[in-house]
Design a protein around this motif. Structure first.
Motif, mmCIF file in Angstrom:
data_model
loop_
_atom_site.group_PDB
_atom_site.id
_atom_site.type_symbol
_atom_site.label_atom_id
_atom_site.label_comp_id
_atom_site.label_asym_id
_atom_site.label_seq_id
_atom_site.Cartn_x
_atom_site.Cartn_y
_atom_site.Cartn_z
ATOM 1 N N CYS A 89 29.868 -12.675 15.359
ATOM 2 C CA CYS A 89 31.033 -12.369 14.509
ATOM 3 C C CYS A 89 31.474 -10.912 14.674
ATOM 4 O O CYS A 89 32.660 -10.624 14.843
ATOM 5 C CB CYS A 89 30.699 -12.663 13.045
ATOM 6 N N LEU A 90 30.510 -9.996 14.628
ATOM 7 C CA LEU A 90 30.838 -8.579 14.772
ATOM 8 C C LEU A 90 31.339 -8.268 16.177
ATOM 9 O O LEU A 90 32.266 -7.466 16.355
ATOM 10 C CB LEU A 90 29.620 -7.717 14.439
ATOM 11 N N LEU A 91 30.743 -8.898 17.166
ATOM 12 C CA LEU A 91 31.177 -8.661 18.548
ATOM 13 C C LEU A 91 32.595 -9.187 18.775
ATOM 14 O O LEU A 91 33.401 -8.551 19.463
ATOM 15 C CB LEU A 91 30.205 -9.331 19.523
ATOM 16 N N LYS A 92 32.905 -10.341 18.194
ATOM 17 C CA LYS A 92 34.260 -10.886 18.326
ATOM 18 C C LYS A 92 35.272 -10.015 17.593
ATOM 19 O O LYS A 92 36.410 -9.830 18.055
ATOM 20 C CB LYS A 92 34.312 -12.322 17.799
ATOM 21 N N PHE A 93 34.872 -9.478 16.427
ATOM 22 C CA PHE A 93 35.751 -8.560 15.704
ATOM 23 C C PHE A 93 36.032 -7.322 16.547
ATOM 24 O O PHE A 93 37.187 -6.884 16.675
ATOM 25 C CB PHE A 93 35.118 -8.149 14.381
ATOM 26 N N PHE A 94 34.982 -6.738 17.118
ATOM 27 C CA PHE A 94 35.137 -5.550 17.963
ATOM 28 C C PHE A 94 36.034 -5.846 19.162
ATOM 29 O O PHE A 94 36.985 -5.108 19.449
ATOM 30 C CB PHE A 94 33.760 -5.069 18.443
ATOM 31 N N CYS A 95 35.751 -6.941 19.847
ATOM 32 C CA CYS A 95 36.512 -7.305 21.038
ATOM 33 C C CYS A 95 37.979 -7.572 20.694
ATOM 34 O O CYS A 95 38.883 -7.099 21.379
ATOM 35 C CB CYS A 95 35.891 -8.532 21.689
ATOM 36 N N GLY A 96 38.212 -8.338 19.615
ATOM 37 C CA GLY A 96 39.583 -8.649 19.204
ATOM 38 C C GLY A 96 40.363 -7.406 18.818
ATOM 39 O O GLY A 96 41.554 -7.278 19.146
ATOM 40 N N ALA A 97 39.692 -6.463 18.126
ATOM 41 C CA ALA A 97 40.370 -5.227 17.718
ATOM 42 C C ALA A 97 40.754 -4.390 18.928
ATOM 43 O O ALA A 97 41.858 -3.829 18.983
ATOM 44 C CB ALA A 97 39.460 -4.424 16.788
ATOM 45 N N ALA A 254 31.795 -6.659 25.787
ATOM 46 C CA ALA A 254 31.704 -7.492 24.585
ATOM 47 C C ALA A 254 31.802 -8.968 24.933
ATOM 48 O O ALA A 254 31.017 -9.795 24.430
ATOM 49 C CB ALA A 254 32.798 -7.092 23.598
ATOM 50 N N ARG A 255 32.766 -9.320 25.788
ATOM 51 C CA ARG A 255 32.932 -10.730 26.157
ATOM 52 C C ARG A 255 31.726 -11.259 26.927
ATOM 53 O O ARG A 255 31.297 -12.400 26.728
ATOM 54 C CB ARG A 255 34.197 -10.908 27.018
ATOM 55 N N THR A 256 31.161 -10.412 27.792
ATOM 56 C CA THR A 256 29.981 -10.840 28.550
ATOM 57 C C THR A 256 28.798 -11.078 27.629
ATOM 58 O O THR A 256 28.076 -12.075 27.763
ATOM 59 C CB THR A 256 29.610 -9.763 29.597
#
Length: 270
Positions: A89-97, A254-256
């Motif tokens: 969840c945190l990684l997706k938030f970081f990547c999306g931002a 992040a995506r990796t």
């Protein structure tokens, strides 16, 4: 919030700690910006009287510092914790931002190029509003002075723009000693003077415009900035490319890491 630990972890430690290192810089920079902004606000008494935040009609540079600090602190924290705890969840938030910021930068650059006249009018309006508030905030005052000294310019389109400020206005009702003058940052510096003469702009605009060129910069800052950009286009492009590459690198990491975690989680489900 639940954190998953996998018995047969195949998450790459290289990507994990590289992303953590990438974000620790963001986080520390965010802390530094926030500390600087809060210190500046405390010096101006804003922390004890929050109404002063809305009292300034122009730009308060400290607000920009705080906004940048909050964004960097939040992204850095999300990226660091997400990488260490393998939290999707945190990684997706970081990547999306990061993706959103990257696309926003591209959109702003494209629209600024496409609607140059509109941008020029908005910059002019923005500069004039800040001229009005020149004496209201020391940080804004220092920012305008620096801009004028570095670019050898005065006002948005010329020295007469300082009529927007009540202290420099040439109106007969004004009782200010700075009436019909300009800030010292508009003055052409004298190499022989080691001490800055803060009164060099007094009464300058009472003289004929033909005499201005001997004492002050007559070019407006908008024209000066427009002339500066073509001369430094490679520097601007280099900075933009460097920032873009850093953002793309962060998105890749992040995506990796997200893909690795999802693959491990899927493998353990069987």
């Amino acid at each position: 919030m639940h954190y998953y630990r996998y018995s047969n972890a195949e998450v790459s430690c290289w990507y994990k700690y590289l992303l953590f290192s990438y974000n620790i810089v963001f986080w520390l920079a965010g802390v530094a910006f926030l500390a600087a902004g809060l210190w500046a606000w405390s010096e101006k008494g804003v922390l004890s009287d929050l109404t002063k935040v809305t009292g300034l009609h122009g730009l308060d540079p400290v607000v920009l510092v705080l906004v940048v600090g909050i964004v960097m602190f939040t992204l850095g924290f999300a990226g660091c914790v997400g990488a260490l705890r393998e939290n999707i969840c945190l990684l997706k938030f970081f990547c999306g931002a990061i993706v959103f910021i990257f696309l926003l930068e591209l959109a702003v650059a494209f629209l600024a190029f496409l609607f140059q006249d509109w941008v020029r009018d908005k910059v002019k309006e923005f500069f004039e509003n800040n001229i009005k508030s020149y004496r209201d905030d020391i940080d804004l005052q220092n920012l305008i002075d620096s801009l004028q000294k570095i670019n050898h310019c005065c006002g948005a389109q010329g020295p007469d723009d300082w009529d927007f400020n009540i202290y420099f206005n040439c109106s007969s009702e004004s009782k200010s000693r700075e009436k019909c003058g300009v800030p010292f940052s508009c003055c052409i510096p004298d190499p022989a003077q080691k001490v800055v003469n803060t009164q060099c702009g007094y009464d300058v605009r009472k003289k004929s415009k033909s005499e201005w060129e001997d004492q002050i910069f007559v070019k407006g800052c908008i024209l000066a900035l427009e002339a500066w950009l073509p001369r430094n286009i490679y520097i601007v492009a280099g900075v933009f490319i460097a920032i873009s590459l850093l953002q793309i690198f962060g998105i890749f990491l992040a995506r990796t890491l997200i893909s690795d975690i999802e693959a491990v989680k899927a493998g353990n489900a069987f």
